[in-house]
Design a protein around this motif. Sequence first.
Motif, PDB file in Angstrom:
ATOM      1  N   LEU A 384     -74.294  36.597  60.435  1.00  0.00           N
ATOM      2  CA  LEU A 384     -74.891  35.363  60.943  1.00  0.00           C
ATOM      3  C   LEU A 384     -75.617  34.616  59.842  1.00  0.00           C
ATOM      4  O   LEU A 384     -75.547  33.388  59.769  1.00  0.00           O
ATOM      5  CB  LEU A 384     -75.846  35.691  62.094  1.00  0.00           C
ATOM      6  N   TRP A 385     -76.322  35.341  58.956  1.00  0.00           N
ATOM      7  CA  TRP A 385     -76.959  34.653  57.821  1.00  0.00           C
ATOM      8  C   TRP A 385     -75.880  33.997  56.952  1.00  0.00           C
ATOM      9  O   TRP A 385     -76.047  32.864  56.470  1.00  0.00           O
ATOM     10  CB  TRP A 385     -77.760  35.628  56.955  1.00  0.00           C
ATOM     11  N   GLN A 386     -74.786  34.721  56.725  1.00  0.00           N
ATOM     12  CA  GLN A 386     -73.706  34.166  55.897  1.00  0.00           C
ATOM     13  C   GLN A 386     -73.123  32.908  56.538  1.00  0.00           C
ATOM     14  O   GLN A 386     -72.842  31.919  55.858  1.00  0.00           O
ATOM     15  CB  GLN A 386     -72.619  35.216  55.704  1.00  0.00           C
ATOM     16  N   ARG A 387     -72.949  32.958  57.847  1.00  0.00           N
ATOM     17  CA  ARG A 387     -72.390  31.784  58.530  1.00  0.00           C
ATOM     18  C   ARG A 387     -73.352  30.614  58.436  1.00  0.00           C
ATOM     19  O   ARG A 387     -72.940  29.464  58.240  1.00  0.00           O
ATOM     20  CB  ARG A 387     -72.101  32.122  59.988  1.00  0.00           C
ATOM     21  N   TRP A 388     -74.646  30.893  58.581  1.00  0.00           N
ATOM     22  CA  TRP A 388     -75.641  29.822  58.475  1.00  0.00           C
ATOM     23  C   TRP A 388     -75.554  29.155  57.106  1.00  0.00           C
ATOM     24  O   TRP A 388     -75.575  27.932  56.998  1.00  0.00           O
ATOM     25  CB  TRP A 388     -77.035  30.408  58.713  1.00  0.00           C
ATOM     26  N   ARG A 389     -75.431  29.966  56.057  1.00  0.00           N
ATOM     27  CA  ARG A 389     -75.286  29.387  54.726  1.00  0.00           C
ATOM     28  C   ARG A 389     -73.983  28.605  54.604  1.00  0.00           C
ATOM     29  O   ARG A 389     -73.914  27.571  53.956  1.00  0.00           O
ATOM     30  CB  ARG A 389     -75.340  30.496  53.675  1.00  0.00           C
TER      31      ARG A 389
END
Length: 605
Positions: A384-389
């Motif tokens: 999810l952090w990766q997708r946010w970035r």
Amino acid sequence: MGRSAAARLPVPLARSVPTPRRARPSVFREPSVALRRAARALLRRFAYAVALGVALIVGAAAATAQPVRVAVWPFPDPRQAEGTAWSDLFWQELLSDALLRSGKAAVQDPRTARLWAAKLRRSAQEAPTAEERAAMGVDAVVQGSAQTVLSMTRLQVRVTGAGGTRLEPPQGRIEFNRDRESPPEVARRLLALVAPALGVGDATEPPPLPERWAPLQRYYGEVAQPLDARSRPALDARVAALEPMLGEPALRSRIATSLALLHLMRGQLHEAPGPLRQQALRTALQLVESALAAEPWRGDPRTLKAEVLYFLKDFDHAKVEATAARQRNPQDGLALAVAGLAAGLSTGEAKELLRQAFRVDPFLAAEARPPGSPPLQGGLLEPLWQRWRALGSKAGIPRSPAFEDAIGRGSASFKAEEWEQAEAAFNEALQIEENSHVPLLYLYRILIETDRAALAVPVLRNLAAEFPQEADVHYWLGIALERTEQFGDARQAFLRATIENPNHLDALFHAGTAAMAEKQWQDALESFAAVLRQDPRHAQALLRQGIARAQLQQWEGAEESLRRALELDPANTEAAEWRRKVAPRLQAAAHAPAGAPKQAAPAMP
């Protein structure tokens, strides 16, 4: 964790269609019979908004008291004696829970505090500097050590900060005999030592504790051990070890919270999407609710509940719970992060909440953690952090120039209906940022525009389930369903798009046309009225409003709508034809005696 190769749309589109990464069920399986369902959904969202408003008001009132921001570091045994790891964690959590329970302190999450201690490499005898405390975002740091010889334990405590207050030996030390003093007695002595130094008074009560040391040693001895969450046997062994401990009333909330996290990780990391995963998530939800019922003041269970609700795709309730948790404790970075995720990754609200979360707890990101630190929640949130970035500029992080260039070339080719070039460019963008929904949505739109809407429906259903807050994804799913004459499901998709973006005029308009296809004339009127409230000069909405009114034998209203449509678009032959059909019926209705049967509506073409 990136999108698997099977999820990437292969080139060329004419040969195959991708299978999305998660085979999720459609959120539109049952066709709606009226816009009333959407109204009910809006009412539910209104209720959630009221709940959020209450939480924010309560939080704002609490914020005026400006509670001291405290980090409690671990209490290691200087001798590193075998079997003492449990006390390292226990004293830290005891003080953190007691200070949070007082309502007079914002307490850094114990996991975050441990990581700060590891990063700054400070022992219990080395106080962090003012600059280091500022970097941590706290006013005061509580440090300590716990040295045990046989049944005697010495707790050495130091409080740094909070207006320069310090506890030094011998004032910062207590000794006790575990054979003679119970955990609650020792906890009260420790709090009486620490609380005044932090300016939170001396009336702080310890959280519920057992009367004996053995249950504490069993529980904290288990949870202090490293856990490989990616190993199903390791998770199962930890669950089996903790479940018998639920019989200890004073520890039930802590044990239930630990078990809830284990079931959450077991479901998300080891079960494929389907009944087994849902069962694991439901079990986690029941456990965390029981933890809150036992100790409603605790922050960890509420944040965890928000996280479980997020993975259950109950985003509105997840946001309410996360907001309540972060308002109770502004130092809870995970609560801020879950609130941002539930708000929808591409929204401005999510951008701000996630920025705050990483300021409060930089260790949410894997690259910020000290070497050897275990991943947060077993690595559950890393994708999810990766997708946010990957969402780029929407999330406040610049997208890569290569991605922007590929999207720009693809968009230009798409507008020119150069499908092969557009397809190649969007696949290139997907290779660069595989977690972005933008190139996927364009690729699926190519299917729609090239008369392959039936192929687009299943992949758009999955994309809508994966990005539920993206109004455009729901809108294009509706278009694909409309092209395949699945009008009930199409209307539901358009309505979901309008819930995510009430100003999405195209979705509102197509919700009306889908209702007309099902001869749901009143529902169609409601949609077109919503369009015309935002754009009174929408000629096509006026035309279809006139047709729907004619079908309901509202002759005067039909005449008015059709007349206005022709004024805006004199070349509209369809509006002119319908006005000719309505004119004799309007005239007959004006001269008909009272009680005369109404004339049949004109036939639809």
